[in-house]
Design a protein around this motif. Structure first.
Motif, PDB file in Angstrom:
ATOM      1  N   LEU A  82      14.390  -0.515  18.074  1.00 55.97           N
ATOM      2  CA  LEU A  82      15.095   0.715  17.719  1.00 55.97           C
ATOM      3  C   LEU A  82      14.142   1.849  17.367  1.00 55.97           C
ATOM      4  O   LEU A  82      14.277   2.965  17.880  1.00 55.97           O
ATOM      5  N   ILE A  83      13.182   1.592  16.475  1.00 55.69           N
ATOM      6  CA  ILE A  83      12.355   2.659  15.912  1.00 55.69           C
ATOM      7  C   ILE A  83      11.023   2.709  16.654  1.00 55.69           C
ATOM      8  O   ILE A  83      10.203   1.807  16.558  1.00 55.69           O
ATOM      9  N   GLY A 133       0.855  -1.180   0.000  1.00 54.51           N
ATOM     10  CA  GLY A 133       0.000   0.000   0.000  1.00 54.51           C
ATOM     11  C   GLY A 133       0.889   1.226   0.000  1.00 54.51           C
ATOM     12  O   GLY A 133       1.894   1.284  -0.722  1.00 54.51           O
ATOM     13  N   PRO A 134       0.605   2.222   0.858  1.00 57.97           N
ATOM     14  CA  PRO A 134       1.455   3.419   0.926  1.00 57.97           C
ATOM     15  C   PRO A 134       2.519   3.353   2.014  1.00 57.97           C
ATOM     16  O   PRO A 134       3.203   4.340   2.283  1.00 57.97           O
ATOM     17  N   CYS A 135       2.668   2.184   2.647  1.00 59.35           N
ATOM     18  CA  CYS A 135       3.453   2.058   3.878  1.00 59.35           C
ATOM     19  C   CYS A 135       4.765   1.322   3.629  1.00 59.35           C
ATOM     20  O   CYS A 135       4.783   0.265   3.009  1.00 59.35           O
ATOM     21  N   VAL A 136       5.857   1.888   4.121  1.00 52.81           N
ATOM     22  CA  VAL A 136       7.166   1.243   4.066  1.00 52.81           C
ATOM     23  C   VAL A 136       7.459   0.613   5.430  1.00 52.81           C
ATOM     24  O   VAL A 136       7.192   1.221   6.476  1.00 52.81           O
ATOM     25  N   ALA A 137       7.988  -0.602   5.412  1.00 56.96           N
ATOM     26  CA  ALA A 137       8.280  -1.317   6.647  1.00 56.96           C
ATOM     27  C   ALA A 137       9.655  -1.956   6.575  1.00 56.96           C
ATOM     28  O   ALA A 137      10.158  -2.262   5.490  1.00 56.96           O
ATOM     29  N   ILE A 138      10.260  -2.160   7.739  1.00 60.03           N
ATOM     30  CA  ILE A 138      11.531  -2.871   7.870  1.00 60.03           C
ATOM     31  C   ILE A 138      11.263  -4.148   8.651  1.00 60.03           C
ATOM     32  O   ILE A 138      10.723  -4.102   9.765  1.00 60.03           O
ATOM     33  N   TYR A 139      11.631  -5.285   8.080  1.00 59.39           N
ATOM     34  CA  TYR A 139      11.390  -6.557   8.750  1.00 59.39           C
ATOM     35  C   TYR A 139      12.401  -6.724   9.889  1.00 59.39           C
ATOM     36  O   TYR A 139      13.603  -6.810   9.640  1.00 59.39           O
ATOM     37  N   PRO A 140      11.943  -6.803  11.146  1.00 49.45           N
ATOM     38  CA  PRO A 140      12.867  -6.885  12.277  1.00 49.45           C
ATOM     39  C   PRO A 140      13.455  -8.271  12.491  1.00 49.45           C
ATOM     40  O   PRO A 140      14.489  -8.418  13.146  1.00 49.45           O
ATOM     41  N   VAL A 141      12.779  -9.299  11.968  1.00 44.46           N
ATOM     42  CA  VAL A 141      13.221 -10.688  12.115  1.00 44.46           C
ATOM     43  C   VAL A 141      12.929 -11.422  10.809  1.00 44.46           C
ATOM     44  O   VAL A 141      12.165 -10.939   9.973  1.00 44.46           O
ATOM     45  N   PRO A 167      20.199  -4.067  11.466  1.00 41.02           N
ATOM     46  CA  PRO A 167      19.188  -4.536  12.424  1.00 41.02           C
ATOM     47  C   PRO A 167      18.466  -3.386  13.130  1.00 41.02           C
ATOM     48  O   PRO A 167      19.089  -2.390  13.516  1.00 41.02           O
ATOM     49  N   VAL A 168      17.146  -3.557  13.289  1.00 40.68           N
ATOM     50  CA  VAL A 168      16.342  -2.570  14.006  1.00 40.68           C
ATOM     51  C   VAL A 168      15.695  -3.186  15.249  1.00 40.68           C
ATOM     52  O   VAL A 168      14.930  -2.520  15.946  1.00 40.68           O
ATOM     53  N   TYR A 169      16.027  -4.462  15.527  1.00 39.26           N
ATOM     54  CA  TYR A 169      15.457  -5.154  16.688  1.00 39.26           C
ATOM     55  C   TYR A 169      16.455  -6.212  17.132  1.00 39.26           C
ATOM     56  O   TYR A 169      16.991  -6.961  16.312  1.00 39.26           O
ATOM     57  N   ASP A 170      16.716  -6.273  18.454  1.00 42.08           N
ATOM     58  CA  ASP A 170      17.629  -7.299  18.961  1.00 42.08           C
ATOM     59  C   ASP A 170      17.351  -7.527  20.438  1.00 42.08           C
ATOM     60  O   ASP A 170      17.788  -6.762  21.300  1.00 42.08           O
ATOM     61  N   VAL A 171      16.615  -8.594  20.737  1.00 38.76           N
ATOM     62  CA  VAL A 171      16.271  -8.901  22.120  1.00 38.76           C
ATOM     63  C   VAL A 171      17.503  -9.329  22.907  1.00 38.76           C
ATOM     64  O   VAL A 171      17.515  -9.264  24.148  1.00 38.76           O
TER      65      VAL A 171
END
Length: 320
Positions: free
Chosen positions: A249-250, A210-218, A232-236
């Motif tokens: 991160l975001i 759609g109009p949305c940009v996303a970054i896959y965290p995993v 990386p934008v996620y790291d448990v």
């Protein structure tokens, strides 16, 4: 029988509010009409920040969506009526939507366009799920995104992605997954999602649905059209110090700016993240809705012209 338990009409440029029961321990607050209106999200962001700064006893969590807020409460401490009264106080404390100044951070991330991991995800899809999907061209979604938006070529797409800040309206679906929208209306593009979805996407992949940009965290299934990859934008596990206080991160209300790099540079940066050597570029800032609206108004005519030209150029493009 209705799930609506309370409502308030719109007041000036403040949105209408509807409260819905969402189980025994949750209340869903919806703002305004069901439309893609960033002003509604700005109001959600402001209310969320207010509730964080002024905790309500018994309110466990306030989880923002694009134009909603999911309130998780402990009924033994606060009942629905008292919860709604407390949230109404937060609403009354907000300034006019168009004069809000929101807490925000500007995060600059590298992006390698047309990277090998994104191409591998597309290749697997073509091999195992839908070989003749119209959004796949040479194991890539990029040319489909370009064609669907009537852009003159790949470089125009890359310039569109890097030419604006992307507002993170909310984080969800997977932990740490940001849903981002362009703050410059001239850079607004759109594209249908996969049909059916992929079974695998690389961590760090960047795509649009759609109009949305996303970054896959995993690593995960996914339906967004892929065009690149970032760090990386996620790291448990908090292998980098930026994740030590929060694995995500975001945050909602943050802005992301992409800077193009080669894939070799990206892979080096990703190694540096895992070894805690990479320097994430994060600027603490505030976001003025007044300034945003003024800039958007200045370029509105140009944005409308671009959108019309893109729609005309893209007419007849096959949907996945």
């Amino acid at each position: 029988m209705t799930a609506i338990i309370n409502r308030r009409p719109a007041e000036g440029d403040r949105p209408a509010i509807v409260y819905r029961a969402a189980g025994d321990r949750h209340v869903l607050v919806e703002y305004g009409e069901m439309a893609l209106d960033l002003e509604l999200n700005f109001f959600v962001t402001a209310v969320t920040a207010h509730l964080a700064e002024h905790p309500v006893p018994g309110l466990v969590e306030a989880a923002p969506g694009f134009r909603s807020l999911l309130l998780h409460h402990e009924p033994a401490i606060i009942d629905r009526k008292a919860l709604i009264d407390a949230v109404n106080e937060a609403h009354r404390a907000q300034r006019s939507v168009r004069s809000l100044v929101l807490p925000s951070r500007l995060i600059t991330l590298p992006i390698a366009f047309d990277d090998s991991e994104s191409r591998e995800a597309v290749r697997r899809y073509a091999t195992t799920i839908r070989q003749e999907a119209p959004n796949i061209r040479d194991n890539s979604n990029i040319d489909y995104i370009v064609e669907y938006n009537g852009l003159p070529g790949r470089d125009a797409l890359y310039a569109t992605v890097t030419g604006t800040e992307w507002w993170n309206a909310y984080t969800g679906f997977f932990p740490g997954l940001p849903f981002m929208f362009p703050l410059d209306p001239r850079n607004a593009i759109t594209v249908p999602k996969y049909n059916p979805t992929r079974t695998w996407t690389a961590e760090g992949a960047v795509g649009i649905g759609g109009p949305c940009v996303a970054i896959y965290p995993v690593e995960a299934p996914g339906g967004y059209q892929l065009f690149g990859r970032t760090v990386p934008v996620y790291d448990v596990l908090a292998r980098h110090e930026v994740f030590r206080d929060d694995p995500i991160l975001i945050r909602p209300g943050d802005r992301v700016r992409f800077e193009p790099v080669s894939e070799d540079q990206l892979l080096a940066a990703r190694r540096d993240v895992l070894e805690n050597r990479y320097e994430y570029v994060i600027e603490n800032d505030q976001f003025s809705v007044t300034d945003y609206l003024a800039r958007a108004a200045e370029v509105r005519a140009e944005a409308d012209t671009l959108r019309s030209a893109r729609e005309a150029a893209a007419a007849g493009t096959e949907v996945p």
